[in-house]
Design an enzyme around this catalytic site. Sequence first.
Site, PDB file in Angstrom:
ATOM      1  N   ARG A 141      69.119  21.332  15.373  1.00 29.96           N
ATOM      2  CA  ARG A 141      68.481  21.954  14.209  1.00 29.96           C
ATOM      3  C   ARG A 141      69.408  22.909  13.467  1.00 29.96           C
ATOM      4  O   ARG A 141      69.206  23.174  12.295  1.00 29.96           O
ATOM      5  CB  ARG A 141      67.195  22.679  14.644  1.00 29.96           C
ATOM      6  CG  ARG A 141      66.046  21.722  14.836  1.00 29.96           C
ATOM      7  CD  ARG A 141      64.797  22.434  15.262  1.00 29.96           C
ATOM      8  NE  ARG A 141      64.868  22.878  16.644  1.00 29.96           N
ATOM      9  CZ  ARG A 141      63.912  23.565  17.269  1.00 29.96           C
ATOM     10  NH1 ARG A 141      62.831  23.901  16.607  1.00 29.96           N
ATOM     11  NH2 ARG A 141      64.036  23.906  18.535  1.00 29.96           N
ATOM     12  N   GLN A 142      70.408  23.431  14.154  1.00 27.79           N
ATOM     13  CA  GLN A 142      71.380  24.289  13.453  1.00 27.79           C
ATOM     14  C   GLN A 142      72.445  23.363  12.883  1.00 27.79           C
ATOM     15  O   GLN A 142      73.503  23.165  13.460  1.00 27.79           O
ATOM     16  CB  GLN A 142      71.984  25.297  14.428  1.00 27.79           C
ATOM     17  CG  GLN A 142      70.931  26.231  15.039  1.00 27.79           C
ATOM     18  CD  GLN A 142      71.535  27.172  16.066  1.00 27.79           C
ATOM     19  OE1 GLN A 142      72.580  27.775  15.835  1.00 27.79           O
ATOM     20  NE2 GLN A 142      70.906  27.305  17.222  1.00 27.79           N
ATOM     21  N   ASP A 158      56.756  19.014   6.556  1.00 27.89           N
ATOM     22  CA  ASP A 158      57.810  19.604   5.715  1.00 27.89           C
ATOM     23  C   ASP A 158      58.645  18.474   5.126  1.00 27.89           C
ATOM     24  O   ASP A 158      58.461  17.294   5.464  1.00 27.89           O
ATOM     25  CB  ASP A 158      58.681  20.604   6.492  1.00 27.89           C
ATOM     26  CG  ASP A 158      59.311  20.011   7.750  1.00 27.89           C
ATOM     27  OD1 ASP A 158      59.544  18.780   7.772  1.00 27.89           O
ATOM     28  OD2 ASP A 158      59.575  20.764   8.704  1.00 27.89           O
ATOM     29  N   LYS A 217      57.028  23.445   3.673  1.00 28.62           N
ATOM     30  CA  LYS A 217      57.057  24.516   4.696  1.00 28.62           C
ATOM     31  C   LYS A 217      58.129  25.529   4.342  1.00 28.62           C
ATOM     32  O   LYS A 217      59.155  25.179   3.778  1.00 28.62           O
ATOM     33  CB  LYS A 217      57.365  23.888   6.054  1.00 28.62           C
ATOM     34  CG  LYS A 217      57.428  24.879   7.193  1.00 28.62           C
ATOM     35  CD  LYS A 217      57.590  24.169   8.535  1.00 28.62           C
ATOM     36  CE  LYS A 217      59.033  23.866   8.860  1.00 28.62           C
ATOM     37  NZ  LYS A 217      59.205  23.208  10.151  1.00 28.62           N
ATOM     38  N   ARG A 245      60.045  29.275   6.095  1.00 25.59           N
ATOM     39  CA  ARG A 245      60.081  30.147   7.273  1.00 25.59           C
ATOM     40  C   ARG A 245      60.487  31.545   6.831  1.00 25.59           C
ATOM     41  O   ARG A 245      61.672  31.777   6.538  1.00 25.59           O
ATOM     42  CB  ARG A 245      61.085  29.606   8.295  1.00 25.59           C
ATOM     43  CG  ARG A 245      60.606  28.335   9.017  1.00 25.59           C
ATOM     44  CD  ARG A 245      61.461  28.077  10.237  1.00 25.59           C
ATOM     45  NE  ARG A 245      61.160  26.814  10.899  1.00 25.59           N
ATOM     46  CZ  ARG A 245      60.204  26.663  11.827  1.00 25.59           C
ATOM     47  NH1 ARG A 245      59.443  27.673  12.173  1.00 25.59           N
ATOM     48  NH2 ARG A 245      60.020  25.483  12.390  1.00 25.59           N
ATOM     49  N   ASP A 259      56.290  14.348  12.995  1.00 27.86           N
ATOM     50  CA  ASP A 259      57.476  15.207  12.888  1.00 27.86           C
ATOM     51  C   ASP A 259      58.441  14.798  13.996  1.00 27.86           C
ATOM     52  O   ASP A 259      58.071  14.044  14.898  1.00 27.86           O
ATOM     53  CB  ASP A 259      57.058  16.682  13.041  1.00 27.86           C
ATOM     54  CG  ASP A 259      58.046  17.637  12.376  1.00 27.86           C
ATOM     55  OD1 ASP A 259      59.103  17.185  11.897  1.00 27.86           O
ATOM     56  OD2 ASP A 259      57.762  18.855  12.341  1.00 27.86           O
ATOM     57  N   THR A 283      57.639  25.568  19.154  1.00 26.30           N
ATOM     58  CA  THR A 283      56.638  26.605  19.459  1.00 26.30           C
ATOM     59  C   THR A 283      55.245  26.195  18.980  1.00 26.30           C
ATOM     60  O   THR A 283      54.264  26.864  19.273  1.00 26.30           O
ATOM     61  CB  THR A 283      56.997  27.924  18.746  1.00 26.30           C
ATOM     62  OG1 THR A 283      56.933  27.693  17.322  1.00 26.30           O
ATOM     63  CG2 THR A 283      58.374  28.420  19.109  1.00 26.30           C
ATOM     64  N   GLY A 307      54.414  26.254  15.858  1.00 30.73           N
ATOM     65  CA  GLY A 307      54.105  27.007  14.634  1.00 30.73           C
ATOM     66  C   GLY A 307      53.922  26.093  13.428  1.00 30.73           C
ATOM     67  O   GLY A 307      52.983  26.255  12.630  1.00 30.73           O
TER      68      GLY A 307
END
Length: 296
Positions: free
Chosen positions: A92-93, A166, A190, A192, A216, A221, A223
């Site tokens: 994800r990074q 998203d 979405k 953040r 997805d 988490t 969220g």
Amino acid sequence: MYLFTLPNTKELSQHICSKTKLKLGKAEFKQLSDGEQYIQVKNKIKGQNVYAIGSTNQPDANIIQFLILINALKENGAEKITAIIPYFGYARQDKLDKPGAPITAKLLAKLFKQAGINQFITVDIHSQKDQKYLQPNLINISTIPLFAKYINNNFDLANTIVVAPDNGAAPRAKYLAKLLNNLPVLVMEKYRPQQNIAKIKDFQKNIKGKNAIITDDMIDTGGTIMAACQELKKHKVRNIYLFITHGVLSEPAIKRLKCAPIKQLVITDTHPISKKKQIKKIKILPIAPEIIKVIK
Ligand code: R5P
């Protein structure tokens, strides 16, 4: 041909070996007195094509173990190394999203290639950017056909929409909708406000009384999913189902899922899921058959 596995994919590797011509390789995993990892490959692999499987989920020790396993294979003369990474951690990074940020996906791809991996097989890697880092030899398995088959066998799709929580999930939502006889798609927006906090912008679309299938790549988490469910319920949808590839399920995902207005969460076992986390609402589809198809 041998398949060597990290401890976190032991069951998956046994399953793969039972259905392919691959033989389970023997390797000794040890932690030395100072905490360093040691791996000794026990089969002769000089000049051979070998496979190595492991998910790079937390803890980070999995990543260093995988690197050391690849290194042991390479240093002992493996000709070609194909890595199967069902869940690719740190994906994800994937971009410089703020000044001073790292790009861990690119870093891991470079480390793995440098260690000796010639080809990658992974499952629904997070983004197009990640795919680029793992090129030129990447096979990225999509779980969408698997989910579509399950949905077609178990659901009445009248009055149903497919939802992307998203923009990143939009391509998979569109693909799933296409395989489900061109269901309508809703792409949510979405944002953040801070890491691990998800909010979804309101939208203008009449979805009252419809059933929603949210898809997805991962639930961490929970969220994102909670925010998406809240928004859908605000718009008076009927039943909500989730189809998500990687069940990362870190705190407080299970707590959230227990009270979320969802009928079912369908995930795969690309990421290890402890028994404690396997609550009633969760259905796990095995990923092994999809990996086996690719190996064959
Ligand atoms: C983000 O872009 C991913 O596709 C997932 O939506 C996200 O990582 C899920 O995380 P969480 O469950 O913590 O919201």
